[in-house]
Design an enzyme around this catalytic site. Sequence first.
Site, short mmCIF file in Angstrom:
data_model
loop_
_atom_site.label_atom_id
_atom_site.label_comp_id
_atom_site.label_asym_id
_atom_site.label_seq_id
_atom_site.Cartn_x
_atom_site.Cartn_y
_atom_site.Cartn_z
N CYS A 30 -2.23 -0.63 7.39
CA CYS A 30 -1.36 0.44 7.47
C CYS A 30 -1.54 1.08 8.70
CB CYS A 30 -1.61 1.40 6.12
SG CYS A 30 -1.15 0.47 4.38
N CYS A 39 -5.67 1.47 5.21
CA CYS A 39 -6.45 0.36 5.90
C CYS A 39 -5.90 -0.13 7.23
CB CYS A 39 -6.18 -0.97 4.92
SG CYS A 39 -4.48 -1.38 4.98
N HIS A 59 0.83 -1.11 0.05
CA HIS A 59 -0.15 -0.04 -0.03
C HIS A 59 0.90 1.28 0.06
CE1 HIS A 59 -3.87 -2.14 1.36
NE2 HIS A 59 -3.33 -2.61 0.64
N GLU A 79 0.57 3.90 1.82
CA GLU A 79 1.06 4.37 3.04
C GLU A 79 2.25 3.53 3.59
OE1 GLU A 79 -1.95 3.48 1.84
OE2 GLU A 79 -3.59 4.42 2.71
#
Length: 159
Positions: A106, A103, A77, A79
């Site tokens: 993260c 999410c 992801h 992040e």
Amino acid sequence: MKREDYLSWDEYFMGIALLAAKRSKDPGTQVGACIVSPDNKILTMGYNGMPTGCHDDNMPWEREGDPLETKYLYVCHAEFNAILNNGGRSLKGATLYATLFPCNECAKAIIQSGIQKVIYMEDKYADTDAVIASKRMFDMVGITYEAYEVKHKKIVIEL
Ligand SMILES: Nc1nc(=O)n([C@H]2C[C@H](O)[C@@H](COP(=O)(O)O)O2)cc1CO
Ligand SMILES: [Zn+2]
């Protein structure tokens, strides 16, 4: 007299997150993240993509089907990449600009790295357990999150 139509800090950092998202090879959602120190210095950036060395052309980008043949088991992801790209700099007290709400996985990394604030653009997965869990953790630990307020609808970069 100084210019009046300059970018605000928020526009500048979210603009950079949006530009980073343009590096994503994901045909579904392109996500970008930019992490900034309390004194407005950019610390690190990221976008969603396959792990280094896992060649984009050899990885699945499907959303459905055999889980092993979908992107979800492999993709990093935005992040998460931004946090890992920190180059040894501390992220304590930092603000994360993300084009999509983080999410739960993260969120854990965000908490552990000391990031204190999240500014996000989209929250299209707000109804999923991942995002509900993420907000539950942010609330527990006092990480604030706010939706980015769009002022300039368009930032044009001409090359
Ligand atoms: N916060 C996020 N950051 C991200 O970088 N992603 C990535 C994972 C996938 O590559 C893509 C989501 O694809 P899709 O399910 O919308 O086709 O975005 C997803 C989320 C959602 O929580
Ligand atoms: Zn995530």
